[in-house]
Design an enzyme around this catalytic site. Structure first.
Site, PDB file in Angstrom:
ATOM      1  N   CYS A 228     -26.159 -54.216 -21.674  1.00  9.81           N
ATOM      2  CA  CYS A 228     -25.632 -53.806 -22.918  1.00  9.81           C
ATOM      3  C   CYS A 228     -24.458 -54.953 -23.801  1.00  9.81           C
ATOM      4  O   CYS A 228     -24.238 -54.816 -24.684  1.00  9.81           O
ATOM      5  CB  CYS A 228     -25.076 -52.326 -22.458  1.00  9.81           C
ATOM      6  SG  CYS A 228     -25.942 -51.371 -22.145  1.00  9.81           S
ATOM      7  N   HIS A 229     -23.493 -54.782 -22.705  1.00 12.64           N
ATOM      8  CA  HIS A 229     -22.525 -55.706 -23.001  1.00 12.64           C
ATOM      9  C   HIS A 229     -22.163 -57.216 -22.341  1.00 12.64           C
ATOM     10  O   HIS A 229     -20.919 -57.462 -22.428  1.00 12.64           O
ATOM     11  CB  HIS A 229     -21.199 -55.005 -23.096  1.00 12.64           C
ATOM     12  CG  HIS A 229     -21.547 -53.846 -24.157  1.00 12.64           C
ATOM     13  ND1 HIS A 229     -21.389 -52.414 -23.247  1.00 12.64           N
ATOM     14  CD2 HIS A 229     -20.912 -53.537 -25.442  1.00 12.64           C
ATOM     15  CE1 HIS A 229     -22.174 -51.794 -24.145  1.00 12.64           C
ATOM     16  NE2 HIS A 229     -21.451 -52.544 -25.373  1.00 12.64           N
TER      17      HIS A 229
END
Lengths: 408, 172
Positions: free
Chosen positions: B136-137
């Site tokens: 995701c990040h």
């Protein structure tokens, strides 16, 4: 403010009702005789467009709730049932999901219009802040609505957004468990989101009532930013002038809305949301709905969890302080040559952040998002306070009538 | 109301404040159930522990099981992975923790498979430290599940667990 005409009932029943509940004269003053500035342009029709969208969302939402099941093992299937089995279900759902996008599209134009023409300045601070509150409620409602179909993006969007609260020092984890009603996003979360998603639009309707009330106390701003001085010379009655103009605005807006519903109903959605929620597998690339992207980009541009969350909420909260951050005495951007330039830089910044929010958080995208985040905050915290002190503004017309006549 | 000429509190002032205080306590007592109903209910709490047979997990494999609706990674670490996890200067870590504080038996690492940034599920045997990588990040965890790079603030959490036998673990 005195209107263009007064309500004088002739009919016996109307007189009887007026003595008991003066709702007809109130409506007459508010929506018939109400003086609207002569010089309003089409950007001012977005208030009516937004009212229309709120009603459209409530109506389509209420009928969709008649077929939807807010339970984690059945929610996804019930949405598919709406799409395939329910009479006109596909149209109602597409109208509702694209309606959310249209609602945000209109509200962003409405907000940019307010910023460009200084609509937040005295005496419209409360009117503006009520608008910011409506915007926040819309974001909460839109987010919870997106969770209801219980697809992959619903589930993981809900996980990421509720985890924002875990950044709160000390009590963050307890707050997130409380929000979830479990140890992760699950059935209790879906159930309460449905309850709140049904409630919040009515709260929005109530705050819109206050927003319109405040508007009718202080009067509308207008492209020249000069208040109405002579009702006869500076204004026209709301009906038929504003009513007709708003109707045309709504009709044109409906063309766009209908185009989305009937031609590209899934364009603004995410294909991953047609995969049922799977708590054991995160999609490779989580993206929120387009209307959250600029704020999502700000969140991701800061490599610290708490600071990122604070910056994201600050980006929204700052809007409420606009009336005091903008120090210029001149209301409308039309007479502020420097402000005009910075306004368009700000608009480009917001759109740029939106683009970056949809891109993967790596390499040049991160750097660009950081630069634009700085630009976003600089507009509020540096440009607006300083500009009011140093900018040489153009002469402002004395009255709306003067401004209108000068053009002809 | 106290008369305007005196500054002394009267019996009426006392009654006024006492009544108001009781009303506030009453209101709080009514509001509390409305707030507390949102916390995990009895059926959720009842499912709070789970037993896993780990005998069939070969060395070098990570198995994901579901506990409290969340994934738990059970990693049967190879000697190389254990060595990598132990040979780290703890002081250089963002969330300093020696490997020994994170495992009960060095060959078994058991962590909650939820990224401490915003709750995504990291992918095993990936990233610069051959531990986990969050898609995701971009947070990177090592073979001890400790945060090494990216936005996450903390190491992957270690759940409460105990070895019932050599091949059976109770989580929760």
């Amino acid at each position: 403010m005195h209107g263009h005409s007064t309500f004088e009932p002739k009919n016996g029943f109307v007189k009887w009702l007026e003595a008991r509940l003066p709702i007809l004269s109130f409506s007459h003053e508010s929506f018939v005789a109400y003086p609207t500035p002569k010089n309003l342009n089409y950007w001012w029709t977005f208030g009516a467009i937004l009212s229309f969208m709120l009603v459209a969302q409530i109506i389509t939402g209420v009928v969709l709730a008649m077929h939807y099941t807010p339970e984690s093992t059945m929610a996804f299937d019930s949405v598919e049932k709406i799409m395939r089995d329910v009479n006109w279900g596909w149209m109602l759902r597409y109208a509702h999901s694209n309606g959310a996008s249209m609602f945000f599209f209109a509200v962003y134009i409405h907000m940019f219009r307010g910023i460009y023409y200084g609509s937040y300045k005295a005496p419209r601070e409360v009117l503006w802040i009520l608008g910011v509150i409506i915007f926040l409620l819309m974001m909460a409602t839109g987010f919870m609505g997106y969770v209801l179909p219980w697809g992959q993006m619903s589930f993981w969007g809900a996980t990421v957004i509720t985890n924002l609260f875990s950044a709160i020092p000390f009590v963050g984890d307890q707050i997130t468990v409380w929000l979830w009603g479990g140890y992760s996003v699950g059935n209790p979360t879906l159930n309460r989101f449905f309850s709140l998603h049904y409630l919040l639009p009515f709260v929005i309707a109530a705050v819109v009532g206050l927003h319109v009330w405040a508007l009718h106390v202080v009067g509308q701003n207008n492209p020249d930013g000069v208040d109405i001085k002579d009702v006869k010379k500076d204004s026209v009655p709301f009906t038929p002038h504003a009513t007709m103009k708003d109707s045309l605005g709504i009709a044109v807006f409906l063309l766009l809305y209908a185009w989305f519903i009937f031609f590209v109903p899934n364009y603004l959605g995410d294909a991953d949301n047609y995969i049922p929620a799977n708590p054991m597998k995160t999609p490779p690339h989580i993206v929120p709905e387009w209307y959250f992207l600029p704020f999502y980009a700000i969140l991701r541009s800061i490599p610290n969890k708490l600071a990122g969350v604070v910056a994201m909420f600050a980006a929204i909260a700052l809007l409420a302080f606009l009336p005091w951050l903008d120090t210029s005495k001149v209301r409308s951007g039309k007479y502020r040559p420097l402000f005009k330039i910075f306004f368009w830089i700000f608009a480009a910044t917001a759109i740029g952040l939106g683009y970056l929010g949809a891109m993967p958080p790596e390499g040049g995208y991160v750097l660009a998002a950081r630069l634009l985040s700085v630009s976003y905050f600089a507009f509020f915290l540096v440009i607006l306070p300083v500009l009011g002190l140093v900018e040489k503004t153009k002469p402002v017309p004395a009255t709306i009538a003067d401004a209108v006549l000068a053009k002809h | 109301m106290a008369s305007a000429s005196t500054v002394e509190p009267t019996r009426r002032d006392f009654l006024f404040i006492a009544t108001g205080a009781m009303a506030a306590v009453g209101a709080a007592a009514v509001v509390w159930p409305l707030i507390n109903q949102m916390s995990p209910d009895a059926s959720t709490l009842a499912m709070a522990s789970t037993e896993v047979d780990i005998g069939s997990i070969p060395v070098g494999q990570i198995v994901t099981i579901k506990w409290r609706g969340k994934p738990v990674f059970i990693s049967h670490r190879s000697p190389k992975e254990i060595e990598e996890a132990q040979n780290v200067d703890v002081a250089t870590l963002r969330d300093p923790q020696p490997d020994s504080a994170r495992v009960k038996k060095p060959e078994w690492l058991i962590v909650i498979g939820v990224c401490t940034h915003l709750g995504c599920i990291p992918l095993g045997h990936q990233g610069d430290y051959n531990g986990w990588f969050c898609p995701c990040h971009g947070s990177v965890y090592d073979t001890s599940g400790r945060i090494r790079k990216g936005p996450a603030p903390l190491n992957l959490a270690v759940p409460e667990y105990s070895f019932l036998t050599d091949t059976k673990v109770k989580i929760g």
